[in-house]
Scaffold this motif. Sequence first.
Motif, PDB file in Angstrom:
ATOM      1  N   PRO A 144       7.666   0.426  -3.459  1.00  0.00           N
ATOM      2  CA  PRO A 144       9.056   0.160  -3.828  1.00  0.00           C
ATOM      3  C   PRO A 144       9.415   0.930  -5.099  1.00  0.00           C
ATOM      4  CG  PRO A 144       7.695  -1.796  -4.162  1.00  0.00           C
ATOM      5  CD  PRO A 144       6.838  -0.764  -3.515  1.00  0.00           C
ATOM      6  N   SER A 145      10.639   1.364  -5.182  1.00  0.00           N
ATOM      7  CA  SER A 145      11.083   2.141  -6.347  1.00  0.00           C
ATOM      8  C   SER A 145      11.752   1.250  -7.387  1.00  0.00           C
ATOM      9  CB  SER A 145      12.033   3.248  -5.898  1.00  0.00           C
ATOM     10  OG  SER A 145      13.148   2.678  -5.245  1.00  0.00           O
ATOM     11  N   SER A 146      11.344   0.008  -7.463  1.00  0.00           N
ATOM     12  CA  SER A 146      11.962  -0.972  -8.364  1.00  0.00           C
ATOM     13  C   SER A 146      11.431  -0.906  -9.786  1.00  0.00           C
ATOM     14  CB  SER A 146      11.739  -2.386  -7.812  1.00  0.00           C
ATOM     15  OG  SER A 146      12.214  -2.484  -6.503  1.00  0.00           O
ATOM     16  N   GLY A 147      10.538   0.000 -10.080  1.00  0.00           N
ATOM     17  CA  GLY A 147       9.994   0.133 -11.427  1.00  0.00           C
ATOM     18  C   GLY A 147       8.496  -0.083 -11.472  1.00  0.00           C
ATOM     19  N   ASP A 148       7.922   0.259 -12.619  1.00  0.00           N
ATOM     20  CA  ASP A 148       6.469   0.194 -12.794  1.00  0.00           C
ATOM     21  C   ASP A 148       5.925  -1.227 -12.645  1.00  0.00           C
ATOM     22  OD1 ASP A 148       6.435   2.912 -13.221  1.00  0.00           O
ATOM     23  OD2 ASP A 148       6.398   2.739 -15.416  1.00  0.00           O
ATOM     24  N   TYR A 149       6.646  -2.217 -13.165  1.00  0.00           N
ATOM     25  CA  TYR A 149       6.171  -3.596 -13.100  1.00  0.00           C
ATOM     26  C   TYR A 149       6.042  -4.059 -11.647  1.00  0.00           C
ATOM     27  CZ  TYR A 149       5.965  -8.641 -13.763  1.00  0.00           C
ATOM     28  OH  TYR A 149       5.592  -9.961 -13.715  1.00  0.00           O
ATOM     29  N   VAL A 150       7.056  -3.778 -10.847  1.00  0.00           N
ATOM     30  CA  VAL A 150       7.034  -4.180  -9.438  1.00  0.00           C
ATOM     31  C   VAL A 150       5.931  -3.433  -8.701  1.00  0.00           C
ATOM     32  CG1 VAL A 150       8.337  -4.165  -7.280  1.00  0.00           C
ATOM     33  CG2 VAL A 150       9.453  -4.849  -9.407  1.00  0.00           C
ATOM     34  N   GLN A 151       5.782  -2.145  -8.965  1.00  0.00           N
ATOM     35  CA  GLN A 151       4.721  -1.377  -8.321  1.00  0.00           C
ATOM     36  C   GLN A 151       3.348  -1.924  -8.693  1.00  0.00           C
ATOM     37  OE1 GLN A 151       5.290   2.800  -9.120  1.00  0.00           O
ATOM     38  NE2 GLN A 151       6.970   2.961  -7.666  1.00  0.00           N
ATOM     39  N   ALA A 152       3.153  -2.322  -9.945  1.00  0.00           N
ATOM     40  CA  ALA A 152       1.870  -2.893 -10.367  1.00  0.00           C
ATOM     41  C   ALA A 152       1.589  -4.197  -9.628  1.00  0.00           C
ATOM     42  CB  ALA A 152       1.857  -3.116 -11.877  1.00  0.00           C
ATOM     43  N   LEU A 153       2.608  -5.024  -9.450  1.00  0.00           N
ATOM     44  CA  LEU A 153       2.435  -6.273  -8.701  1.00  0.00           C
ATOM     45  C   LEU A 153       2.076  -5.994  -7.244  1.00  0.00           C
ATOM     46  CD1 LEU A 153       5.392  -8.453 -10.047  1.00  0.00           C
ATOM     47  CD2 LEU A 153       2.952  -8.712 -10.550  1.00  0.00           C
ATOM     48  N   VAL A 154       2.763  -5.027  -6.651  1.00  0.00           N
ATOM     49  CA  VAL A 154       2.488  -4.671  -5.259  1.00  0.00           C
ATOM     50  C   VAL A 154       1.064  -4.155  -5.116  1.00  0.00           C
ATOM     51  CG1 VAL A 154       3.089  -3.040  -3.412  1.00  0.00           C
ATOM     52  CG2 VAL A 154       4.902  -4.252  -4.642  1.00  0.00           C
ATOM     53  N   LEU A 155       0.650  -3.266  -6.007  1.00  0.00           N
ATOM     54  CA  LEU A 155      -0.704  -2.708  -5.923  1.00  0.00           C
ATOM     55  C   LEU A 155      -1.770  -3.768  -6.173  1.00  0.00           C
ATOM     56  CD1 LEU A 155      -0.114   0.765  -7.579  1.00  0.00           C
ATOM     57  CD2 LEU A 155      -0.522   0.264  -5.152  1.00  0.00           C
ATOM     58  N   ALA A 156      -1.500  -4.745  -7.024  1.00  0.00           N
ATOM     59  CA  ALA A 156      -2.448  -5.845  -7.231  1.00  0.00           C
ATOM     60  C   ALA A 156      -2.614  -6.640  -5.941  1.00  0.00           C
ATOM     61  CB  ALA A 156      -1.976  -6.742  -8.363  1.00  0.00           C
ATOM     62  N   ARG A 157      -1.513  -6.871  -5.254  1.00  0.00           N
ATOM     63  CA  ARG A 157      -1.587  -7.599  -3.987  1.00  0.00           C
ATOM     64  C   ARG A 157      -2.323  -6.774  -2.927  1.00  0.00           C
ATOM     65  NH1 ARG A 157       3.252 -10.522  -0.626  1.00  0.00           N
ATOM     66  NH2 ARG A 157       1.871 -11.582   0.806  1.00  0.00           N
ATOM     67  N   ASN A 208      -4.686  -4.628  -3.493  1.00  0.00           N
ATOM     68  CA  ASN A 208      -6.119  -4.712  -3.815  1.00  0.00           C
ATOM     69  C   ASN A 208      -6.719  -6.025  -3.324  1.00  0.00           C
ATOM     70  OD1 ASN A 208      -6.616  -2.226  -4.970  1.00  0.00           O
ATOM     71  ND2 ASN A 208      -6.005  -2.891  -7.001  1.00  0.00           N
ATOM     72  N   PHE A 209      -5.987  -7.118  -3.449  1.00  0.00           N
ATOM     73  CA  PHE A 209      -6.458  -8.404  -2.953  1.00  0.00           C
ATOM     74  C   PHE A 209      -6.680  -8.354  -1.443  1.00  0.00           C
ATOM     75  CE2 PHE A 209      -5.546 -12.596  -1.133  1.00  0.00           C
ATOM     76  CZ  PHE A 209      -6.502 -13.361  -1.780  1.00  0.00           C
ATOM     77  N   VAL A 210      -5.701  -7.809  -0.734  1.00  0.00           N
ATOM     78  CA  VAL A 210      -5.797  -7.710   0.722  1.00  0.00           C
ATOM     79  C   VAL A 210      -6.900  -6.729   1.115  1.00  0.00           C
ATOM     80  CG1 VAL A 210      -4.537  -7.003   2.797  1.00  0.00           C
ATOM     81  CG2 VAL A 210      -3.393  -8.371   1.051  1.00  0.00           C
ATOM     82  N   LEU A 211      -7.049  -5.654   0.360  1.00  0.00           N
ATOM     83  CA  LEU A 211      -8.098  -4.674   0.646  1.00  0.00           C
ATOM     84  C   LEU A 211      -9.484  -5.295   0.489  1.00  0.00           C
ATOM     85  CD1 LEU A 211      -8.884  -1.822   1.402  1.00  0.00           C
ATOM     86  CD2 LEU A 211      -8.578  -1.164  -1.001  1.00  0.00           C
ATOM     87  N   ARG A 212      -9.670  -6.132  -0.499  1.00  0.00           N
ATOM     88  CA  ARG A 212     -10.956  -6.834  -0.647  1.00  0.00           C
ATOM     89  C   ARG A 212     -11.236  -7.693   0.574  1.00  0.00           C
ATOM     90  NH1 ARG A 212     -13.566  -6.419  -5.379  1.00  0.00           N
ATOM     91  NH2 ARG A 212     -12.391  -5.695  -7.172  1.00  0.00           N
ATOM     92  N   ASN A 213     -10.206  -8.391   1.059  1.00  0.00           N
ATOM     93  CA  ASN A 213     -10.376  -9.186   2.277  1.00  0.00           C
ATOM     94  C   ASN A 213     -10.723  -8.301   3.464  1.00  0.00           C
ATOM     95  OD1 ASN A 213      -9.900 -11.665   1.077  1.00  0.00           O
ATOM     96  ND2 ASN A 213      -7.711 -11.572   1.449  1.00  0.00           N
ATOM     97  N   LEU A 214     -10.087  -7.138   3.557  1.00  0.00           N
ATOM     98  CA  LEU A 214     -10.358  -6.207   4.656  1.00  0.00           C
ATOM     99  C   LEU A 214     -11.804  -5.740   4.640  1.00  0.00           C
ATOM    100  CD1 LEU A 214      -9.426  -4.391   7.016  1.00  0.00           C
ATOM    101  CD2 LEU A 214      -8.811  -2.692   5.284  1.00  0.00           C
ATOM    102  N   VAL A 215     -12.311  -5.335   3.476  1.00  0.00           N
ATOM    103  CA  VAL A 215     -13.685  -4.826   3.438  1.00  0.00           C
ATOM    104  C   VAL A 215     -14.694  -5.938   3.719  1.00  0.00           C
ATOM    105  CG1 VAL A 215     -13.131  -2.866   1.959  1.00  0.00           C
ATOM    106  CG2 VAL A 215     -13.940  -4.966   0.915  1.00  0.00           C
ATOM    107  N   GLU A 216     -14.393  -7.160   3.279  1.00  0.00           N
ATOM    108  CA  GLU A 216     -15.284  -8.279   3.597  1.00  0.00           C
ATOM    109  C   GLU A 216     -15.295  -8.538   5.103  1.00  0.00           C
ATOM    110  OE1 GLU A 216     -14.006 -11.561   1.220  1.00  0.00           O
ATOM    111  OE2 GLU A 216     -14.951 -10.774  -0.583  1.00  0.00           O
ATOM    112  N   THR A 217     -14.132  -8.503   5.722  1.00  0.00           N
ATOM    113  CA  THR A 217     -14.042  -8.699   7.162  1.00  0.00           C
ATOM    114  C   THR A 217     -14.755  -7.583   7.887  1.00  0.00           C
ATOM    115  OG1 THR A 217     -11.930  -9.854   6.909  1.00  0.00           O
ATOM    116  CG2 THR A 217     -12.451  -8.986   9.100  1.00  0.00           C
TER     117      THR A 217
END
Length: 60
Positions: free
Chosen positions: A30-43, A45-54
Amino acid sequence: MGNSTTDLRFTPLLSADIQAVLEKHGYRLPSSGDYVQALVLARVNFVLRNLVETFEGRTR
């Protein structure tokens, strides 16, 4: 199979590679700014950890 919180294979480079693949296929952060992008990327990473565990059969 290691613990996802201490798995040394899960690096910022892995996250960057996944982001590059998504962007290559037309997905954009999203082009909503750095803060929003950081939140999206944190989420992502959370989902990616679940993916690699699966992927490795380490689901809970």
